[in-house]
Design a protein around this motif. Structure first.
Motif, PDB file in Angstrom:
ATOM      1  N   PRO A 377       0.808  -1.229   0.000  1.00 52.12           N
ATOM      2  CA  PRO A 377       0.000   0.000   0.000  1.00 52.12           C
ATOM      3  C   PRO A 377       0.837   1.273   0.000  1.00 52.12           C
ATOM      4  O   PRO A 377       0.443   2.272  -0.605  1.00 52.12           O
ATOM      5  CB  PRO A 377      -0.822  -0.136   1.286  1.00 52.12           C
ATOM      6  N   LEU A 378       2.006   1.251   0.660  1.00 52.19           N
ATOM      7  CA  LEU A 378       2.886   2.421   0.622  1.00 52.19           C
ATOM      8  C   LEU A 378       3.389   2.661  -0.795  1.00 52.19           C
ATOM      9  O   LEU A 378       3.456   3.809  -1.257  1.00 52.19           O
ATOM     10  CB  LEU A 378       4.063   2.221   1.583  1.00 52.19           C
ATOM     11  N   PRO A 384       3.932   4.508  -7.650  1.00 47.44           N
ATOM     12  CA  PRO A 384       2.851   3.977  -8.499  1.00 47.44           C
ATOM     13  C   PRO A 384       3.360   3.319  -9.776  1.00 47.44           C
ATOM     14  O   PRO A 384       2.815   2.299 -10.208  1.00 47.44           O
ATOM     15  CB  PRO A 384       1.994   5.211  -8.794  1.00 47.44           C
ATOM     16  N   GLN A 385       4.417   3.880 -10.389  1.00 37.50           N
ATOM     17  CA  GLN A 385       4.929   3.279 -11.619  1.00 37.50           C
ATOM     18  C   GLN A 385       5.551   1.925 -11.340  1.00 37.50           C
ATOM     19  O   GLN A 385       5.330   0.958 -12.085  1.00 37.50           O
ATOM     20  CB  GLN A 385       5.951   4.208 -12.278  1.00 37.50           C
ATOM     21  N   ILE A 434      -4.213   2.394 -10.333  1.00 40.19           N
ATOM     22  CA  ILE A 434      -2.818   2.467 -10.752  1.00 40.19           C
ATOM     23  C   ILE A 434      -2.748   2.111 -12.237  1.00 40.19           C
ATOM     24  O   ILE A 434      -3.177   1.018 -12.643  1.00 40.19           O
ATOM     25  CB  ILE A 434      -1.944   1.501  -9.936  1.00 40.19           C
ATOM     26  N   PRO A 435      -2.223   2.985 -13.087  1.00 42.44           N
ATOM     27  CA  PRO A 435      -2.166   2.684 -14.525  1.00 42.44           C
ATOM     28  C   PRO A 435      -0.996   1.773 -14.860  1.00 42.44           C
ATOM     29  O   PRO A 435      -0.062   1.620 -14.072  1.00 42.44           O
ATOM     30  CB  PRO A 435      -1.981   4.062 -15.155  1.00 42.44           C
ATOM     31  N   LEU A 693       3.378  13.507  -4.347  1.00 39.15           N
ATOM     32  CA  LEU A 693       2.518  12.605  -5.093  1.00 39.15           C
ATOM     33  C   LEU A 693       2.617  12.893  -6.589  1.00 39.15           C
ATOM     34  O   LEU A 693       3.139  13.943  -7.002  1.00 39.15           O
ATOM     35  CB  LEU A 693       1.077  12.754  -4.613  1.00 39.15           C
ATOM     36  N   PRO A 694       2.114  11.978  -7.432  1.00 39.00           N
ATOM     37  CA  PRO A 694       2.108  12.255  -8.870  1.00 39.00           C
ATOM     38  C   PRO A 694       1.341  13.533  -9.203  1.00 39.00           C
ATOM     39  O   PRO A 694       0.528  14.026  -8.411  1.00 39.00           O
ATOM     40  CB  PRO A 694       1.416  11.015  -9.445  1.00 39.00           C
ATOM     41  N   LEU A 695       1.597  14.068 -10.363  1.00 39.90           N
ATOM     42  CA  LEU A 695       0.959  15.288 -10.864  1.00 39.90           C
ATOM     43  C   LEU A 695       1.273  16.498  -9.981  1.00 39.90           C
ATOM     44  O   LEU A 695       0.471  17.436  -9.873  1.00 39.90           O
ATOM     45  CB  LEU A 695      -0.564  15.099 -10.976  1.00 39.90           C
TER      46      LEU A 695
END
Length: 761
Positions: A377-378, A384-385, A434-435, A693-695
């Protein structure tokens, strides 16, 4: 206008003051990483089983000293801080596991002729090793150094993703030698460990290559290496067992060592660069020349440190110096594995022993029984990638092998531990959006892995009895509870994909835990397939990894393992008051029979923080309206069961799980149900946390008056508005924002107690 005499005084004063650089004002986060934390136990405890050597984030190579000729369970990482002997420096290690393996391609420098070497070896007690002192040893992120006392050699190590870089400074006027040992491993024949085949090939007077095929905890591993030296090899002695071959270019066997002789009398360092591959020596060379094209050791150290700085920078914290050292070392440990062992061209040896290719990499070392709880989860938040890479690597095993990983090591399945915990990892990633992977293929994999019998998972019996009988599969109570959770996860992905029938079926299976609840004893108990309770029953009696209904725990510790339906568990217990009363007993019952499993340590009553089944339990008070008790015990564990010494962990670190617990808990929340996208609030240890975080979004946690005394939440705000819920969601975090706490020395028994404020999953 400043008068001239005063101006001259100020200029003189400024010249006399110390100069503070920006690095001193804002030190690198890597400066807080102490790789020696968790490397050696004190009496009566586990330490973490961590190694101090050089690696980079998620890299294939972990170049570290082995303090045993044949590392066993008590030094599964190869290193024990209590030892004063180094057998050599091998290139692959496991971080914090409870079982030993790898230790590939051991290098050891030494000095003197063969007579001197033999004398030193006899004095040291083993092999080509040397005594050492911690007074002449250091380590930081991406770098390790030690002086070998028996030889006067200073050893420095660093690493890239697929290569190790050695720097040996010999005494002047010495005869320098390097041993390469291809037979070094865990104690044989543990796990059936033995070398099947090995080879040395002297490529030229500056390079040697080879391989070994070895079996052990991970079956039939192929490890290829290619080594270059900055100085010519004057002569070599290739050895197979007791037979020596002088100045020979090629040798095959099963007990191989190479002794390489160098001219080191001028005192200039001997450098060795070692590339690894699972595919071929050609790929090992490609990895090496791609990642370390030159001979600048310090530059490689700096590059490794920069990679770590990038990873650690994803979470910035403010707290005491000790808190930051524990936090960033923990975050460091979470980023050591899983390991990308695909070569720089994407080649890797798959589970079917054929060569596959993935330009995005291929990850292995999945200690899933441990890491699905908090480490994975972390990763969904800060990696994420890579999470997509982890999922795709697991799906690759499913495609080739028929089911998802249980415990995958060096690309091979070893079936260690219980449950099918690739399922919650994949479902969690899918539910969080998650992509980078095919969600429908993911569902096929989790469903089929939950219906196809394979070692440790007899699903036909699961469907027939609606619990796991002990005489069908031992560790049956733990298996029942954990498989029920995995089934809940499958159901959630089925629901997302509108597979109504599957959702209903797996939700029904997720309730099978109730079939082992004994109302008379008030515990989950084992039955055989005749439906009768096993007797006698002692809720304090421990199980290990077979021959008992409980896995590395007892009935007290497994009572609380229903993360998918804590509300249902509360109802089974008799309601909120009986549930919290039982939790109170759990945390205060000190009785421990002689059968306590070796994995159990870090006790608070029956709570054993040194092993994973207990990790979520402190947070369960929130579900029954007493969040201040969660705050008390979380603060107690953070304060008492983590420290900056070699015994800094209360148990095996287990590939990042013990560290992830601290990272989450120090920030102020924890994923009790790892696949629910809900985080249960505990108590913030750090005064400030900023998660990148992303973005370009950030999530900030503020607790400016948090301290050793101020452990209780008085009030909270989320994005400026009063907040009374004892949980936050993935959406709250990834949207960016600020969660602010006011802390105090006494419980506020009115905050977060209403039904609407309690966690729902």
């Amino acid at each position: 206008m400043t008068p001239k005499p005063l101006l001259k005084y100020l200029l003189a004063l400024s010249c006399s003051l110390p100069l503070f650089t920006s690095a001193q004002i804002n030190p690198k986060l890597t400066s807080y990483v102490n790789p020696f934390i968790g490397t050696g136990a004190v009496k009566g405890s586990l330490s973490g089983n961590n190694y101090p050597g050089a690696t980079v984030p998620f890299g294939m190579v972990q170049l570290s000293p082995d303090t045993r000729d044949e590392p066993e369970w008590d030094a599964a990482c190869g290193y024990d801080h209590n030892d004063n002997f180094i057998a050599g420096f091998s290139h692959t290690h496991l971080s914090g596991t409870g079982a030993p393996d790898l230790f590939d391609i051991l290098f050891m420098p030494y000095t003197g002729d063969e007579k001197t070497r033999a004398g030193n070896a006899q004095q040291a007690g083993s092999g080509y090793g040397s005594r050492f002192s911690h007074d002449h040893e250091s380590a930081r992120a991406g770098y390790y150094q030690v002086k070998l006392d028996d030889y006067g050699i200073n050893v420095e190590l660093t690493a890239t993703e697929h290569a190790g870089f050695h720097k040996y400074t010999f005494p002047k006027n010495s005869q320098g030698r390097v041993v390469i040992d291809l037979n070094h491993s865990t104690k044989k024949p543990n796990f059936g460990c033995h070398v099947i085949a090995a080879q040395f090939h002297m490529v030229n007077d500056h390079a040697i290559e080879g391989f070994r095929v070895i079996t052990g905890w991970a079956k039939l591993r192929k490890v290829y290496f290619y080594t270059e030296f900055n100085k010519p090899v004057k002569s070599n002695d290739l050895i197979d067992g007791g037979t020596q071959y002088f100045d020979q270019k090629l040798l095959n066997g099963t007990d191989l060592r190479a002794v390489l002789n160098f001219n080191t009398g001028d005192g200039s360092p001997l450098l060795a660069k070692v590339g690894l591959s699972t595919v071929s020596t050609q790929n090992a060379k490609l990895n090496l020349v791609t990642e370390i094209p030159g001979w600048d050791f310090n530059q490689t150290v700096a590059q490794a440190n920069a990679k770590w700085e990038t990873e650690l920078d994803k979470i910035k914290v403010e707290g005491t110096e000790q808190q930051k050292q524990i936090f960033y070392t923990a975050l460091y440990h979470t980023c050591i594995q899983p390991n990308n062992y695909a070569d720089v061209n994407g080649d890797y040896t798959a589970i079917d022993y054929t060569v596959h290719n993935s330009k995005a990499g291929f990850y292995s070392t999945f200690s899933l029984w441990d890491t699905y709880r908090a480490a994975n989860p972390l990763y969904t938040l800060i990696q994420p990638q890579r999470t997509a890479g982890f999922v795709n690597s697991m799906l690759s095993q499913y495609q080739a092998y028929g089911y998802l990983p249980i415990w995958q090591l060096w690309g091979q399945e070893n079936y260690c531990m219980i449950g099918n915990h690739a399922i919650p990892v994949i479902v969690d990633a899918a539910l969080k959006g998650i992509p980078g992977f095919d969600i429908r293929k993911a569902y096929e994999a989790v469903k089929n892995s939950s219906t196809t019998d394979h070692p440790g998972s007899p699903f036909k019996a699961w469907e027939k009895y609606h619990y796991m009988p002990e005489n069908v599969l031992t560790q049956s109570v733990s298996v029942t509870l954990e498989m029920a959770y995995d089934d809940w996860c499958v159901a959630q992905l089925a629901k997302k994909l509108n597979k109504t029938a599957d959702y209903a079926h797996f939700m029904e299976r997720s309730q099978y835990f109730k079939n082992l609840y004994d109302t008379q004893s008030g515990f989950f108990r084992a039955k055989n397939n005749d439906g009768k309770w096993l007797s006698p029953f002692n809720p304090l009696q421990y199980g290990g990894n077979g021959g008992n209904p409980y896995t590395e725990g007892n009935a007290w510790q497994y009572y609380w393992y229903v993360p998918q339906d804590v509300k249902g568990l509360i109802a089974l217990t008799g309601g909120d008051s009986k549930f919290t009363a039982k939790l109170d007993t759990f945390f205060t019952l000190d009785s421990k029979p002689g059968e306590v499993n070796g994995n159990a340590s870090g006790f608070i009553g029956q709570y054993a923080h040194g092993n994973e089944p207990s990790h979520h339990i402190t947070y369960l008070y929130n579900y029954a309206g007493q969040p201040w008790k969660t705050q008390y015990y979380v603060a107690k564990i953070c304060r008492e069961l983590y420290n900056t010494s070699s015994s800094g962990y209360a148990g095996n670190e287990d590939c990042g799980q013990m560290s992830a617990w601290y990272v989450f808990s120090a920030m102020g929340f924890y994923p009790v149900n790892p696949a629910s996208s809900v985080y249960v609030i505990g108590t913030p240890v750090m005064r400030k946390v900023v998660m990148q975080l992303p973005l370009n979004k950030k999530f900030t946690v503020l607790a400016p008056n948090s301290s050793a005394d101020n452990i209780y939440i008085q009030s909270a705000k989320l994005n400026g508005k009063a907040y009374t819920h004892t949980f936050i969601t993935q959406q709250d975090i990834t949207s960016g924002g600020t969660l602010e706490f006011v802390m105090g020395p006494k419980p506020n028994e009115h905050w977060g107690v209403a039904l609407a404020d309690r966690p729902v999953k």
